[in-house]
Structure formats: C-alpha cells, structure tokens
Motif scaffolding. Structure first.
Motif, short mmCIF file in Angstrom:
data_model
loop_
_atom_site.label_atom_id
_atom_site.label_comp_id
_atom_site.label_asym_id
_atom_site.label_seq_id
_atom_site.Cartn_x
_atom_site.Cartn_y
_atom_site.Cartn_z
N TYR A 1 57.92 -80.70 -2.24
CA TYR A 1 58.38 -82.09 -2.15
C TYR A 1 59.88 -82.17 -2.40
CZ TYR A 1 53.36 -83.03 -3.08
OH TYR A 1 51.99 -83.04 -3.06
N LEU A 2 60.34 -81.51 -3.48
CA LEU A 2 61.76 -81.56 -3.84
C LEU A 2 62.63 -80.96 -2.74
CD1 LEU A 2 61.75 -80.58 -7.63
CD2 LEU A 2 61.89 -82.85 -6.63
N ASN A 3 62.17 -79.85 -2.15
CA ASN A 3 62.93 -79.21 -1.10
C ASN A 3 63.09 -80.13 0.11
OD1 ASN A 3 64.25 -76.70 -0.17
ND2 ASN A 3 62.63 -76.68 1.36
N LEU A 4 62.05 -80.91 0.37
CA LEU A 4 62.09 -81.87 1.48
C LEU A 4 63.09 -82.99 1.21
CD1 LEU A 4 60.55 -82.37 4.21
CD2 LEU A 4 59.08 -83.91 2.93
N LEU A 5 63.20 -83.38 -0.06
CA LEU A 5 64.06 -84.51 -0.44
C LEU A 5 65.45 -84.06 -0.88
CD1 LEU A 5 61.39 -86.41 -2.56
CD2 LEU A 5 62.07 -86.94 -0.22
N ASN A 6 65.68 -82.77 -0.97
CA ASN A 6 66.94 -82.23 -1.50
C ASN A 6 68.06 -82.38 -0.46
OD1 ASN A 6 68.83 -80.93 -3.06
ND2 ASN A 6 67.98 -78.88 -2.74
N GLN A 7 68.80 -83.47 -0.55
CA GLN A 7 69.89 -83.77 0.38
C GLN A 7 71.18 -83.98 -0.42
OE1 GLN A 7 69.36 -83.64 3.62
NE2 GLN A 7 67.13 -83.40 3.42
N PRO A 8 72.34 -83.83 0.21
CA PRO A 8 73.61 -83.99 -0.52
C PRO A 8 73.76 -85.35 -1.20
CG PRO A 8 73.99 -82.97 1.62
CD PRO A 8 72.56 -83.37 1.60
N GLY A 9 73.13 -86.38 -0.66
CA GLY A 9 73.28 -87.71 -1.24
C GLY A 9 72.24 -88.06 -2.28
N VAL A 10 71.43 -87.07 -2.72
CA VAL A 10 70.35 -87.34 -3.67
C VAL A 10 70.57 -86.52 -4.94
CG1 VAL A 10 67.85 -87.26 -4.05
CG2 VAL A 10 68.74 -87.77 -1.78
N ASN A 11 70.46 -87.16 -6.10
CA ASN A 11 70.60 -86.48 -7.39
C ASN A 11 69.21 -86.19 -7.94
OD1 ASN A 11 71.42 -85.46 -9.84
ND2 ASN A 11 71.93 -87.45 -10.72
N ILE A 12 68.86 -84.90 -8.02
CA ILE A 12 67.54 -84.48 -8.48
C ILE A 12 67.69 -83.70 -9.78
CG2 ILE A 12 65.43 -83.20 -7.93
CD1 ILE A 12 66.12 -83.50 -4.98
N SER A 13 66.91 -84.06 -10.79
CA SER A 13 66.90 -83.33 -12.06
C SER A 13 65.46 -82.98 -12.41
CB SER A 13 67.51 -84.18 -13.18
OG SER A 13 68.88 -84.43 -12.92
N THR A 14 65.26 -81.77 -12.95
CA THR A 14 63.92 -81.33 -13.34
C THR A 14 63.92 -80.80 -14.77
OG1 THR A 14 64.06 -78.99 -12.70
CG2 THR A 14 63.58 -80.57 -10.95
N ALA A 15 62.84 -81.05 -15.49
CA ALA A 15 62.62 -80.48 -16.82
C ALA A 15 61.35 -79.66 -16.76
CB ALA A 15 62.49 -81.59 -17.87
N GLU A 16 61.46 -78.36 -17.04
CA GLU A 16 60.32 -77.46 -16.87
C GLU A 16 60.19 -76.52 -18.06
OE1 GLU A 16 60.38 -75.94 -12.56
OE2 GLU A 16 62.37 -76.79 -12.87
N ASP A 17 59.04 -75.89 -18.16
CA ASP A 17 58.77 -74.99 -19.29
C ASP A 17 58.09 -73.71 -18.81
OD1 ASP A 17 58.45 -73.96 -21.81
OD2 ASP A 17 56.66 -75.13 -22.28
N PRO A 18 58.85 -72.73 -18.28
CA PRO A 18 60.26 -72.79 -17.90
C PRO A 18 60.38 -73.09 -16.42
CG PRO A 18 59.52 -70.54 -17.83
CD PRO A 18 58.31 -71.38 -18.18
N ALA A 19 61.64 -73.18 -15.91
CA ALA A 19 61.87 -73.34 -14.48
C ALA A 19 61.41 -72.06 -13.77
CB ALA A 19 63.34 -73.60 -14.19
#
Length: 581
Positions: free
Chosen positions: A352-370
């Motif tokens: 999902y994130l890869n589909l939405l990952n565009q230069p105009g979008v700010n994406i942040s994730t919190a993971e345990d671990p990434a």
C-alpha cells in the motif's frame, strides 16, 4: 530423488529374469510381469534400484509398498519420523554400503544390529552387512522415501561440505550491515573469521534466498547441530554441520550483526546485509536465544523487492482489490490489516505504502522493528527501553506534518486512541491488529476501551488475510473429491456443476518434492458501510457484523480460499488448514 552408486548383481538381470522384490510382487499379483520387466529394464538403464524406479512410476506409493513388504516378508515396520536420529550408531555399517544398498543401522546391542531397509529381498545387502559388521542382522521395514532422505542427510558429512566450500568462488561482497563501522567490526571478529565457517554461512544464506525461504534456524542440541529453512511456511531440515562449529558460527553471525559476542546469557537482536553485486542487497534480521545447549539463532530474510511487486501480485480477487484501492486512496481514515504472525501483513502494508509513495506525500512509519527499507518513507524503530514506543512515535509524527502514518501494531488503548484521533483529523492511518477475521477486529477495539463512536467514524476498511501454499504448476494433478466433502468444506450446491475439478499436490524437482511452490494470499476485505457503523454504535457483536458483511457481499476467509481451489491455485486441504473455521 534417490540413486545408488552401482546396481547390485541382484538388479543386473535380463528382463525375463525377475528376482527379489520384483519376483515377489509378480507372484503376489501386485504387478503384472510385463510391467515388472519394464520397470527392471528402466532401473538397469538408469543405474537406479528397482524399488526407486517402481516408486517413480507411481504405480505404488512408498507407504503402500512398505506395508505390503512388512506383511509379505513377516517383518516389523517402523516409521522413521518417530525415530530419534541421535540413536543411530555411528560407523556400524560402512557408508558405501549404506548408500549403495539403501540400508540404515538403527540400533546395535551386543552382537545384534537392527537395520532399516525397504527391500528385505536384497539378500546380497544383508550378507555384506553381516560380513562387514560381524553382527547378526535383524531387519525392519521402513518407507523408501523416508529412508532415502535419512541416508542423504546422515551420509553427507557436514565437515566435508564446509571444507569443500573453501575452494568455492563466491561473487558476493562480504556480509556487512551497510554502516561505515563495518571494517572495525571485522577486525573485532578476526578470531572467528574462520574461512570455512564464513563460506559455510554465506552458502546457507545464498541457498535460503534461492529457495525463497523466509527464515533460517540455527539450532544447537546435545548431540547434533541442525540448520532448518522455513520455505512456503514449512520448516525443512537443510544440514547438520558438526556440533563443534556452533560457537564459531554463532560468533560470526553476531559480529556481522553488531551484537555482543561475549554476551550469551540474554537474547539479542540485530541486523546484517548481504550484497549481490552493486545493484541488489538483502537485509537480514537476526535474533539470538540462549538455550541449554547453546545459542539458537533465527535469521529473518527481509527482501525489499517483495513490497515493490505491486498490489496485483498479492492475490486479491478483482472486487477485493477494488475495495482496497478505493480505501487506501481516500484522504483520511484508518485501514487495518489483521491476521496471525507470518500471514503477510507487513508485505501488504508496504505494498500500500509503495503505491502511495509519491514526492508530494509525507509518509512516516513506526515499527518494531522496520523490516523492509522503502526509500522515500520516514521509518522509525520503536525502542521501549529508551522510552520510544508506538504512542510516543505517533505523537511525534503528528507534529511532523504527515499525510500517511503507518503503525506497526495496535497493542494497547493508548496507541489505538492516538491512531484513531490521527485518522479523524485528516490523516490516512495504516496498522495491524492480531485477530482471526475482519468482524472480530472491531469488537477487539471495543474491548480495548475505544469508544464505539470513534471506531465507527475512523475505520474505513479491514482486511483479514492468510497465506496458503500454491500448487506447483508442473506436478499438480486432478483429484476426485466427493460432493459431500466439498459441500461440508463450504462450497455451494450451485458451484458443483462439473465445470471445474480440484487439484492435489504432486512431486517433482521444481518444487523439491513438496507439491507446492510459493504462496498466495487469501483475503477478507470488509469496508465499513453505514449499516456496519450502526451495528458498531449499537455495540453489536462480531457475529452481527459478520452477518451484515455477508449480506453486503463480503466473503469469509474460507470462501475466499475456496475461490482459489476452484481456480486450481491451491489444494482444498491447504485452504482447510489455513482458514480453520
């Protein structure tokens, strides 16, 4: 696959001179004489044993043959899977005899030797064992396929495997963690930088990647050391190197994973990287666990290419894919992915994130671990000891002007509350919850203490998922299953119109004899409609939500799995096992 060094004299006969097991099968009407002669001729031409060629022809299964042999020759039968490998007497029979005649010493007591065989009619093998061991021989019957696997594992010296690797030419860069301190770490680990061990570890990692394994298990026991790969969700034993190398192997892994090699009393977690030339690098997550016989190490393979395959490759049916795409492209709200550990939730979220990952979008994730490195996404590892948990990371994200937030898992009320507030204030939030299906996810949030109004106004879609093994396209075979059994599994009467047939797994080299190759997703994609919102607000049960979802055309996990069975992608037994309704 099993071969012999050379056919024994009992095998090298003309087609009309049947003897031994072939003769016994013909005499008892288990095989017609021309068929037995043809199998014997093929065995001689391919320099294989009669029994291996017979089983390859699929005229009899290994289990059926073993039961017949046990009854015909009045010998006890043993299941090798129930036998302890550590009890096998080392050196009781010469390795050449073991490999040539497919026999295995099991127990030695005084002057008696218990030997496992699939062909007690091979008297030459029995005579050679008696002469070489100077012991009285008692035969027990075992299934040929299990016996061949045991012999392949027991006669393949792990020491010689490691020594052979010294001359191998790896086109791989050294293992490293991608940091500038790696050179210093290699100096620290000079005492464990043993060339055979280094090359053996490299070979295990490369083999695991080539076999599409998800995890490697390095397991020390009292009398042996075992390495297993998890391939398509199932653990397979790959090697048994000498117990003596367990400390060196553990130290090597810990050095390149930035772990404390002197600490063996507590679990540790680390990461490392294997570079395949300049263009590809695969990350590994390393976990150590002290056991009574040494440190068990599990290495998880984190291949970032999985997240970049696209949502089309995940296995959604067209209507499920449409629901997901419609939900994740909304400007705000919460999308939850649920399922047990190892069901592919992380890959789905990253897709999902890869589909939405565009230069105009700010994406942040919190993971345990990434687990997967995704360029363009701000990824944060939670650190409970340092006070950085999911809730703390979420609060920080909201001050960082985010468009999309991903929370690795909603575990408690605080995390759930902040996530829902973020979804209500104009952010798209992705997260996971550990529940069995989509409807129970909503009641789980209510049980956490989240107000029903907040759930109804923020959650827009829940997808439950499982991973099922895909049938190998090269060896899958049609199978007749009674309609009663299909109806009991969940098929509708109207679906049993004869237009399709279920498939079963076969055996071939392409799938290493398992019948399955790769995995596919089984999904329950449930949008939160107005009717479901009303049920939530009225504190309805998961059963009420499930009934409404069914009326709206949402398939259960079992129904989604049965669609894959109809399409010939997986077997009915696999769907029944993973959906477990």
């Amino acid at each position: 696959m099993s071969t012999v060094i050379a056919p024994s004299p009992t095998q090298v006969r003309g087609p009309s001179q049947l003897a031994g097991l072939a003769h016994a099968l013909v005499q008892s009407d288990q095989l017609q004489r021309p068929v037995a002669e043809q199998i014997q001729r093929r065995a001689i031409e391919s320099r294989a044993s009669f029994i291996a060629t017979l089983l390859a022809s699929e005229l009899m299964s290994a289990s059926d043959l073993a039961h017949w042999v046990s009854k015909t020759f009045a010998l006890p039968m043993l299941d090798l899977n129930a036998f302890d490998p550590s009890r096998v007497p080392a050196g009781a029979i010469d390795a050449k005899i073991v490999k040539a005649y497919k026999v295995l010493p099991l127990i030695k007591r005084g002057n008696k030797l218990v030997v496992a065989t699939a062909d007690p009619a091979d008297h030459e093998a029995e005579d050679k064992i008696k002469f070489q061991s100077q012991s009285a021989v008692d035969l027990v019957v075992v299934e040929y396929d299990k016996l061949a696997r045991w012999i392949d594992q027991s006669t393949q010296s792990a020491t010689s495997q490691i020594s052979a690797l010294i001359g191998d030419d790896f086109d791989l860069a050294d293992l490293d963690d991608g940091s500038p301190d790696v050179a210093a770490e290699k100096d620290l680990g000079a005492d464990v930088d043993d060339a055979p061990v280094v090359r053996f570890l490299q070979k295990m990692l490369v083999d695991a990647i080539n076999m599409r394994a998800s995890d490697l298990h390095f397991e020390p026991f009292e009398n042996f050391y075992r390495i297993r790969f998890r391939v398509d969700g199932e653990l397979r034993e790959i090697a048994q190197p000498p117990v003596a190398i367990k400390e060196k192997l553990a130290s090597r892994i810990k050095v390149i994973s930035r772990l404390d090699i002197a600490e063996r009393r507590v679990p540790q977690d680390g990461r490392m990287k294997l570079r395949f030339g300049p263009d590809r690098a695969i990350d590994f997550r390393v976990s150590t666990l002290p056991t009574i016989h040494g440190e068990k190490i599990v290495i998880r393979i984190l291949d970032s290419t999985l997240a970049k395959m696209g949502i089309e490759s995940l296995g959604y049916e067209p209507e499920e894919k449409e629901r997901v795409l419609r939900a994740i492209k909304r400007p705000y709200g919460m999308v939850l992915v649920t399922g047990p550990t190892g069901s592919g939730k992380t890959v789905s979220l990253y897709s999902y994130l890869n589909l939405l990952n565009q230069p105009g979008v700010n994406i942040s994730t919190a993971e345990d671990p990434a687990e997967i490195n995704l360029p363009g996404v701000n990824q944060v590892n939670v650190n409970e000891k340092a006070g950085l948990n999911f809730a703390t990371a979420l609060r920080a994200f909201l001050r960082q002007d985010p468009d999309i937030i991903m929370v690795g898992e909603i575990r408690d009320l605080e995390t759930a509350d902040i996530s829902i507030k973020a979804a209500q204030t104009g952010h798209m939030v992705f997260s996971t919850v550990h529940t069995n299906d989509a409807p129970t996810t909503l009641t789980r949030l209510m049980n956490m203490g989240v107000p029903a109004f907040n759930i109804a106004s923020s959650v827009i879609l829940i997808t439950a998922q499982r991973l099922a093994r895909k049938l190998c396209p090269q060896c899958k075979a049609l199978i007749d299953i009674p309609n009663a059994a299909l109806l009991e599994a969940g098929f509708k009467e109207s679906e049993l119109d004869g237009s399709w047939k279920p498939y079963k797994p076969g055996k071939c080299n392409a799938c290493n004899g398992s019948g399955y190759k790769g995995r596919l997703g089984i999904y329950q994609a449930m949008p939160i409609s107005e009717e479901i919102q009303r049920i939530i607000l009225n504190h309805g049960t998961a059963l009420d939500i499930a009934e409404q979802a069914k009326r709206e055309g949402v398939r259960t996990l079992r129904e989604s799995g049965l669609v894959k069975v109809k399409q010939g992608l997986t077997s009915l037994e696999e769907v029944l096992a993973v959906t477990n309704e």
